[in-house]
Scaffold this motif. Sequence first.
Motif, PDB file in Angstrom:
ATOM      1  N   ARG B 151     106.093  17.943   7.200  1.00 34.48           N
ATOM      2  CA  ARG B 151     105.844  16.960   6.151  1.00 34.48           C
ATOM      3  C   ARG B 151     105.727  15.548   6.757  1.00 34.48           C
ATOM      4  N   ASP B 154     102.477  15.088   8.429  1.00 33.54           N
ATOM      5  CA  ASP B 154     101.427  14.873   7.436  1.00 33.54           C
ATOM      6  C   ASP B 154     101.391  13.397   7.034  1.00 33.54           C
ATOM      7  N   ARG B 155     102.579  12.856   6.831  1.00 35.18           N
ATOM      8  CA  ARG B 155     102.695  11.451   6.445  1.00 35.18           C
ATOM      9  C   ARG B 155     102.140  10.554   7.550  1.00 35.18           C
ATOM     10  N   GLU B 201      97.678  25.629   9.044  1.00 37.64           N
ATOM     11  CA  GLU B 201      97.130  25.774   7.695  1.00 37.64           C
ATOM     12  C   GLU B 201      97.579  24.603   6.805  1.00 37.64           C
ATOM     13  N   ILE B 202      98.798  24.112   7.032  1.00 32.48           N
ATOM     14  CA  ILE B 202      99.283  22.994   6.217  1.00 32.48           C
ATOM     15  C   ILE B 202      98.623  21.689   6.650  1.00 32.48           C
ATOM     16  N   LEU B 203      98.573  21.432   7.952  1.00 32.96           N
ATOM     17  CA  LEU B 203      98.096  20.125   8.413  1.00 32.96           C
ATOM     18  C   LEU B 203      96.579  20.073   8.605  1.00 32.96           C
ATOM     19  N   ARG B 204      96.008  21.215   8.943  1.00 27.48           N
ATOM     20  CA  ARG B 204      94.552  21.315   9.083  1.00 27.48           C
ATOM     21  C   ARG B 204      93.965  20.319  10.077  1.00 27.48           C
ATOM     22  N   ILE B 205      94.560  20.251  11.237  1.00 27.51           N
ATOM     23  CA  ILE B 205      93.958  19.503  12.334  1.00 27.51           C
ATOM     24  C   ILE B 205      93.940  20.438  13.543  1.00 27.51           C
TER      25      ILE B 205
END
Lengths: 254, 271
Positions: B151, B154-155, B201-205
Amino acid sequence: MIDRSIKTVEFKGETIPVVRLYLRSLDVQQVESALSQSLGGSPDFFDGELAVADLGAVGDGACVPDWERIREVCSARGLRLVALTNAGEFGDGARAAGLTVLSRAPAPPRRASRQPSAKENAAEASAQTASAPAADGSASLLVERPLRSGQQVYARGRDVVLLAQASAGSEVIADGNIHVYAPLRGRALAGAKGDTDARIITTCFEPELVSVAGIFQTFDDGIPEALARRPVQVRLSSSEVGEPTLVIEPLTIV
Amino acid sequence: MTRIIVVTSGKGGVGKTTTSAAFASGLAMCGFKTAVIDFDVGLRNLDLIMGCERRVVYDFVNVINKEATLNQGLIKDKHCDSLFVLPASQTRDKDALTEEGVERVIEELKAMAFEYIVCDSPAGIETGALMALRFADEALVVTNPEVSSVRDSDRILGILQAKSKRAQDGRGPVKEHLLLTRYSPKRVNDGEMLSYKDVQEILRIPLIGVIPESEAVLQASNKGTPAVHLQGTNVAEAYLDVVARFLGEERQMRFVDYQKPGLFKRLLGGR
């Protein structure tokens, strides 16, 4: 020591966001129960935001309002009621109770429950907060980069289309519809100015919260298996009687 | 052309400084003239991990305040001739970093023909972290396979694209690389840890590497040796893979699959 380079008094014309609170009744009990109902799931939804009560839609034959108590009821839910608009015959009583009465305000939209709150809009991370109104009200706001945790996008007076994910902890707000062609994991609030026909459509449904015209739902116990990570649309039920409810259903792609 | 890479994460304790030291050393081992700057003013660590703490005379803040020249501040690494460390100050606070000052130091490094500048960001999203990412062209986002770290990453990705000068000047987005550290294939296999695919899959980088959890990292830190120099360890191999991928080579992900120890290995007490 006084630093002479700093002016003691300075004037700036600024727009400060306030919540417009539409009151259709001035009966303390009714207001209180209506607030509890609509904020039930998140009593701390507001965080000391300023509020202006709009009395334009108060029914006939209303009682003499107890402004002291109404203010208390609001402040118990984090709303600081500071002024009234469209006050009509209630103006004098309100002034006596120490409330400011604003002379004129723009015509209210058809229905409104929530102004977008700016509190998640952490200043340091909101370059994507785009909110310019469309000139003709038609063009959508297009967002092509991921909306990350802590970021907010607001499509004022129009739709928003996201072509990349909205991460958990992000917030998408539109006065119109919200389309997300990627995972929707944050909060999505369509019809922010009260458009009950607004919809949220996504190809991958995993949000923290969805709301249409102020009717919202959270997913404390997880998202139902039939909807999670699938194409979904969210709208309001069109029943003529009673309060509308959120309909969250699989999106059938024909 | 100088490339500026920020090593960042949002969350603390995920391995930013270990990564900065290993990554900068790896670039230098490939022959590139590299500088690594510690932006964690007030809590300096990079010099310890690089094993040059006893040679610190002047620091980053001294150079910013023009109390020392850049040449006086730069410490030559003991392992690689083409690697230089600019340590953080222990005695100042984070407000000592000014944007003009940081920019001047970076411009001077460019003029000295450094090919890579690695900026070791502090945790959090305050001045130090913002200054570290301000001038970045690329970012290594260091993430542990657990939800709060993901998380925070992501921020920080959002802040990176909003606050970097590159993005603000319209020179295109900062290039993002996901680096997973402290990865334990066994715990992933047991369902105790997010898999690298989950995090991606969550961050997609794009994923640039997975560094396995290892006791060798702690030993390396204590000895003041960047992890890439621990020859024969999977951590060193994994960091060298990261550097190779960064430089454009295609390499398969290693150390991500859990192999159940066989009967012999268990009998012989191997791990």
